[in-house]
Design a protein around this motif. Sequence first.
Motif, mmCIF file in Angstrom:
data_model
loop_
_atom_site.group_PDB
_atom_site.id
_atom_site.type_symbol
_atom_site.label_atom_id
_atom_site.label_comp_id
_atom_site.label_asym_id
_atom_site.label_seq_id
_atom_site.Cartn_x
_atom_site.Cartn_y
_atom_site.Cartn_z
ATOM 1 N N GLY A 79 0.820 -1.209 0.000
ATOM 2 C CA GLY A 79 0.000 0.000 0.000
ATOM 3 C C GLY A 79 0.852 1.256 0.000
ATOM 4 N N GLY A 80 0.215 2.399 0.168
ATOM 5 C CA GLY A 80 0.936 3.666 0.158
ATOM 6 C C GLY A 80 1.655 3.950 1.459
ATOM 7 N N HIS A 81 1.152 3.417 2.547
ATOM 8 C CA HIS A 81 1.734 3.755 3.845
ATOM 9 C C HIS A 81 2.208 2.533 4.624
ATOM 10 N N ALA A 82 1.960 1.341 4.117
ATOM 11 C CA ALA A 82 2.260 0.154 4.903
ATOM 12 C C ALA A 82 2.363 -1.079 4.020
ATOM 13 N N VAL A 83 3.122 -2.069 4.533
ATOM 14 C CA VAL A 83 3.124 -3.402 3.933
ATOM 15 C C VAL A 83 2.366 -4.294 4.906
ATOM 16 N N TYR A 84 1.466 -5.119 4.383
ATOM 17 C CA TYR A 84 0.676 -6.022 5.215
ATOM 18 C C TYR A 84 1.138 -7.448 4.952
ATOM 19 N N VAL A 85 1.626 -8.102 6.010
ATOM 20 C CA VAL A 85 2.082 -9.493 5.877
ATOM 21 C C VAL A 85 0.873 -10.405 6.070
ATOM 22 N N ASP A 86 0.762 -11.414 5.191
ATOM 23 C CA ASP A 86 -0.351 -12.363 5.279
ATOM 24 C C ASP A 86 0.062 -13.500 6.227
ATOM 25 N N ALA A 87 -0.285 -13.345 7.505
ATOM 26 C CA ALA A 87 0.155 -14.307 8.525
ATOM 27 C C ALA A 87 -0.544 -15.656 8.371
ATOM 28 N N LYS A 88 -1.723 -15.652 7.758
ATOM 29 C CA LYS A 88 -2.436 -16.921 7.549
ATOM 30 C C LYS A 88 -1.601 -17.837 6.652
ATOM 31 N N ARG A 89 -0.992 -17.251 5.636
ATOM 32 C CA ARG A 89 -0.164 -18.061 4.731
ATOM 33 C C ARG A 89 1.263 -18.242 5.242
ATOM 34 N N PHE A 90 1.756 -17.275 6.008
ATOM 35 C CA PHE A 90 3.133 -17.356 6.513
ATOM 36 C C PHE A 90 3.236 -18.346 7.668
ATOM 37 N N LEU A 91 2.192 -18.445 8.492
ATOM 38 C CA LEU A 91 2.196 -19.359 9.643
ATOM 39 C C LEU A 91 1.000 -20.317 9.542
ATOM 40 N N PRO A 92 0.971 -21.159 8.487
ATOM 41 C CA PRO A 92 -0.226 -21.974 8.244
ATOM 42 C C PRO A 92 -0.475 -23.008 9.339
ATOM 43 N N HIS A 93 0.563 -23.289 10.155
ATOM 44 C CA HIS A 93 0.405 -24.311 11.201
ATOM 45 C C HIS A 93 -0.300 -23.744 12.436
ATOM 46 N N ILE A 94 -0.523 -22.444 12.463
ATOM 47 C CA ILE A 94 -1.186 -21.844 13.632
ATOM 48 C C ILE A 94 -2.634 -21.517 13.277
ATOM 49 N N ALA B 229 3.361 -0.405 9.343
ATOM 50 C CA ALA B 229 3.050 0.961 8.893
ATOM 51 C C ALA B 229 4.294 1.821 9.029
ATOM 52 N N MET B 230 4.616 2.556 7.973
ATOM 53 C CA MET B 230 5.867 3.308 7.989
ATOM 54 C C MET B 230 5.660 4.775 8.322
ATOM 55 N N PRO B 231 6.233 5.227 9.441
ATOM 56 C CA PRO B 231 6.208 6.652 9.767
ATOM 57 C C PRO B 231 6.854 7.457 8.626
ATOM 58 N N ARG B 232 6.410 8.689 8.433
ATOM 59 C CA ARG B 232 6.919 9.498 7.317
ATOM 60 C C ARG B 232 8.225 10.220 7.675
ATOM 61 N N ARG B 233 9.243 10.049 6.835
ATOM 62 C CA ARG B 233 10.533 10.742 6.942
ATOM 63 C C ARG B 233 11.286 10.379 8.226
ATOM 64 N N VAL B 234 11.072 9.178 8.761
ATOM 65 C CA VAL B 234 11.646 8.824 10.059
ATOM 66 C C VAL B 234 12.784 7.801 9.935
ATOM 67 N N TYR B 235 12.552 6.740 9.166
ATOM 68 C CA TYR B 235 13.546 5.679 9.060
ATOM 69 C C TYR B 235 14.266 5.763 7.718
ATOM 70 N N THR B 236 15.521 5.260 7.700
ATOM 71 C CA THR B 236 16.316 5.271 6.467
ATOM 72 C C THR B 236 16.343 3.861 5.872
ATOM 73 N N GLN B 237 16.998 3.755 4.729
ATOM 74 C CA GLN B 237 17.008 2.476 4.036
ATOM 75 C C GLN B 237 17.680 1.371 4.865
ATOM 76 N N SER B 238 18.679 1.723 5.685
ATOM 77 C CA SER B 238 19.336 0.657 6.466
ATOM 78 C C SER B 238 18.388 0.112 7.527
ATOM 79 N N HIS B 239 17.489 0.952 8.039
ATOM 80 C CA HIS B 239 16.487 0.437 8.968
ATOM 81 C C HIS B 239 15.601 -0.599 8.265
ATOM 82 N N ILE B 240 15.240 -0.281 7.041
ATOM 83 C CA ILE B 240 14.369 -1.194 6.288
ATOM 84 C C ILE B 240 15.124 -2.482 5.943
#
Length: 461
Positions: free
Chosen positions: A345-360, A409-420
């Motif tokens: 999205g424009g402000h966030a990446v959403y991880v699909d935990a249903k598919r990432f942790l199918p055993h839970i 969700a990514m704060p605006r102008r706060v983190y740099t590429q190394s944080h990511i």
Amino acid sequence: MDGSWKTIVEPFRIKTVEPLGFTTEAEREGILRDACYNVFAIPADKVLIDFLTDSGTGAMSAEQWAAIMRGDESYAGARSFFVFEKAVRDLTGYRYVLPVHQGRAAERILMGVACCPGKTVLANSHFDTTRANVEASGAAAVDLPVPEALDFQVPGPFKGDMDVRALEAKIRELGPGNIPMVIMTLTNNSLGGQPVSMRNLREVSEVCRQYKIPLILDVARFAENAFMIKLRESGFSTRPAAEIAREMFSHAQGCMMSAKKDALVNIGGFLALNDPEWVARCREALILTEGFPTYGGLAGRDLEAMAQGLREVLDEQYLTYRLRSVEYLGEGLRRAGVPIVEPPGGHAVYVDAKRFLPHIPPDGYPGQVLACELYRRAGIRAVEIGSLMFGRRQGGTFIPAPMELVRLAMPRRVYTQSHIDFVIEVFADIARRVRSLRSLRLLASPPRLAHFTAKLAPEPV
Ligand SMILES: *Cc1c(COP(=O)(O)O)cnc(C)c1O
């Protein structure tokens, strides 16, 4: 930037810094236990990278801090109000501008004036506070997203769009007199921060005009939406983002804004409308609970910072960096084998935990398990949007949420590429041993907005 460089740099340099909260894994295990595995109960200075929300967490610019010093704190008729009013009018084209302390205050005031029991508000998707304020007025809130919005694996350019056929059918079913307004949320926060196309906005506007129903925009992320139109919709690639934003506003009769997002401030919001009757009644409600209409629950300096932020956010260097940094995180996660809602999205990446942790299973809260593991392993804080937030228990049976997501969700102008880069590395590590993660058990939760205060514990081995 000129040229065709692959690397998109942060379009700012850093003048003030704030230290991050470094902790050890052993400390974080203790903190998680004390917080009953609820990330909202973790003290922020024990968080290394905070992706809990992009709301009010951005960094202001030197010009915004300078504007803060220009704040006029007069009770009535402050100069700062007129600076703010002009900035909002220039952007939106709407006649009347009412400042409020944050987005939900605008929602409460407008719904209090326009809605009542028996009425229904239709939207591409109501944000959760919007829905709560519609329902608090006694009215019903109905979401009409396009069907592809609910298919997380298939990318699409405008998954924030409204289903126009469903809109027309719903209006005919309920009768236009029972629909006080139609809301378009730009971008569509509840369904992955996906943008709405200009074409869809135009079509929805046309239907609303035909049935004489006001169209109101929820514009917390209007600039991100405008820039995605520029990048993705044919006919817009050469037009300035500011002009695209003005065209978006021109299709509606008013807007509500949480300025904590795309006005690049830590607090603030507004309501902007054309209808003098609604405005008169909104002003009364504003005076009753927020403050005099030239400050609306804010300080004069906040109005100055918002005015400056509303101009800055449409800078295309900024928007290029903003969308690219979210997309960069999405690409890194995909590469690490982490399923995400497509596209980012424009402000966030959403991880699909249903598919990432199918055993839970859903009642083991896979999203919350992942959120806790991100914190335990590396001090990263993210929020579950799944069965902890939306699941229900009815007479002993558990009704899971339709999705199990973790929002970064990514704060605006706060983190740099190394944080990511660091966050991506942590996810790759978790992906390698994801099968060893265990379910959580819900110990206690209140009936409403449970995720804020719920207490959990790991299932015994
Ligand atoms: C954040 C948000 C709101 C509510 O605003 P607050 O400032 O948090 O009260 C409303 N709508 C959308 C789309 C939002 O993202």
